[in-house]
Design a protein around this motif. Sequence first.
Motif, short mmCIF file in Angstrom:
data_model
loop_
_atom_site.label_atom_id
_atom_site.label_comp_id
_atom_site.label_asym_id
_atom_site.label_seq_id
_atom_site.Cartn_x
_atom_site.Cartn_y
_atom_site.Cartn_z
N TRP A 101 -0.16 -7.60 -3.53
CA TRP A 101 -0.55 -6.32 -4.49
C TRP A 101 0.06 -5.26 -4.21
O TRP A 101 0.68 -5.11 -3.51
N PRO B 32 -7.23 0.53 -1.00
CA PRO B 32 -8.33 0.55 -1.63
C PRO B 32 -9.19 1.50 -1.14
O PRO B 32 -9.89 2.12 -1.91
N SER C 209 1.03 -1.12 0.10
CA SER C 209 0.07 0.02 -0.02
C SER C 209 0.84 1.39 0.05
O SER C 209 1.43 1.42 0.92
N VAL D 214 -4.37 -3.81 -9.33
CA VAL D 214 -3.63 -3.94 -8.34
C VAL D 214 -3.14 -5.37 -7.76
O VAL D 214 -1.81 -5.72 -7.54
N ARG D 215 -3.47 -6.47 -8.61
CA ARG D 215 -3.32 -7.82 -8.00
C ARG D 215 -2.11 -8.49 -8.94
O ARG D 215 -1.72 -7.86 -9.80
N GLN E 48 -7.99 -0.63 -10.48
CA GLN E 48 -6.63 0.05 -10.43
C GLN E 48 -5.49 -0.86 -10.90
O GLN E 48 -4.38 -0.56 -11.07
N ALA F 201 -10.11 -1.34 -6.47
CA ALA F 201 -9.08 -2.31 -6.44
C ALA F 201 -9.16 -3.10 -7.91
O ALA F 201 -8.11 -3.09 -8.40
N SER G 190 -0.57 -0.93 -4.74
CA SER G 190 -1.53 0.07 -4.97
C SER G 190 -1.11 1.41 -4.59
O SER G 190 -0.23 1.40 -3.56
N ALA H 161 -8.26 5.07 -1.85
CA ALA H 161 -8.65 5.22 -3.23
C ALA H 161 -10.19 5.69 -3.61
O ALA H 161 -10.59 6.59 -4.24
#
Length: 496
Positions: free
Chosen positions: A405, A411, A385, A434-435, A432, A429, A407, A414
């Motif tokens: 993830w 999340p 994060s 992120v995974r 974006q 999530a 980001s 965001a």
Amino acid sequence: MRAAALVARVLDPGSWVSWDRPPDPVAEPGSPYARELAAARERSGCDEAVITGEGRLRGRRVAFVVSEFAFLAGSIGVATADRIVAAVERATRERLPLLAAPSSGGTRMQEGTVAFVQMARIAAAVMAHRAAGLPYLVYLRHPTTGGVLASWGSLGHVTAAEPGALIGFLGPRVHRALRGEPFPDGVQVAENLAAKGLVDAVVGIDELADTTSRALNVLCGAPEPRTPPPAPESPAAYFEEPPDLPAWESITRSRRPDRPGVRDLLRHGASDVTPLSGTGEGEADPGLLLALARFGAAPCVVVGQDRLSQRSGHPLGPAGLRVARRGMRLAAELGLPLLTVVDTPGAVLSAEAEERGLAGEIARCLAELITLAAPTLCLLLGEGSGGAALALTPADRVLCARHAWLSPLPPEGASAIVHRTTARAAEMAAAQGVRSADLLRDGVVDAVIAERPDAADEPGAFCTRLAAVLEHELANLPAADHAARAARHRRLGRTG
């Protein structure tokens, strides 16, 4: 403990070889100082305040400089400095790791300023040794004060201290004489300095040989050049094309309190682990773990975000990133690979963090990683994060666990920015990217490590598999190549 006794307790039996020659005269014959030196020789059984030489530590040849406090309180005069510098320079020429065990009141007052400036001379020799890529390890004994602590006592790659040792710049007697009051209790004590990130560990004499040997097993690299190990089994056993799972599922799994973190990885998968404490400059952060370790035959410096510590009251702050930068410098200086482990819910949000330069530390971590003169490997292990995660991500090669993830924000944050509510975090999530599957597609990571199906359900087995991957990856990292790194970062997000 007397110097000779310390040598006998630490080095392999019968391995000590003295490098000392008789010191040059420094006192006028018949002078009070000459009588003091004669009395010191008789009382201590030594001809100066240090002994130097070489021996074997668990079979490894090492150089050793040991103070003798019984000789004029271990103080440093010109002849003492001559002996120390000669030993350091010989260790450098012969490419030996150097151990130092000071116990000293500092500068020898009888010789005045000319003795005082010897500290700079000794420090210069130590730094030339370090510049040659050779380890320098320090064991601060009771007491170590004054100019010795302010020079060669504080320049170790790794610094340990004797339990209960008095360690401080200004000796208690001098402080009382100058200030008319005693120095506050509990400050100039080994355990307090370890808690403050000034020394790495408090180690008893009987544990010193094992502790030092573990550190040298990493700092000195592989004992012999070897062919990098093949990837065990087949790549399919470790890497995968990540399944098409919702991003929110991975985020939820990454936040499980029983998910293995960097400490579990070291416990299950590494050997010769030597934790280091803080920046060495008076700051520590429990949210950031710094250690020397081996994965199989591959030595490295580990800079890892400790998820459990961060989630139990120690969110990562500017001090943690400064600890990380210490690890980067250590890797570069000794030519060791650097392994960064990203697992953070995000940096601390506070006025203090802003005032202590959180954003600047993120920027400096990025800059140092991108330009580091050492090979680098990043492992995205769990939560990734914000800027605290990005600060440790740029590397020559980046691996990602299936449910890890990355980001720009949590999340929920965001979602609050875009939708003015945290309720649409799962939607954000997904949008974006992120995974792990998205990161692999976009070239942010190079490979995804399988979980079966969740690392929290198989912590020991997962960490053992992960350690095998890390050994292979560390051993096969290319030499630091700034052009290749620049090209890698130009490609980020450009899949066409």
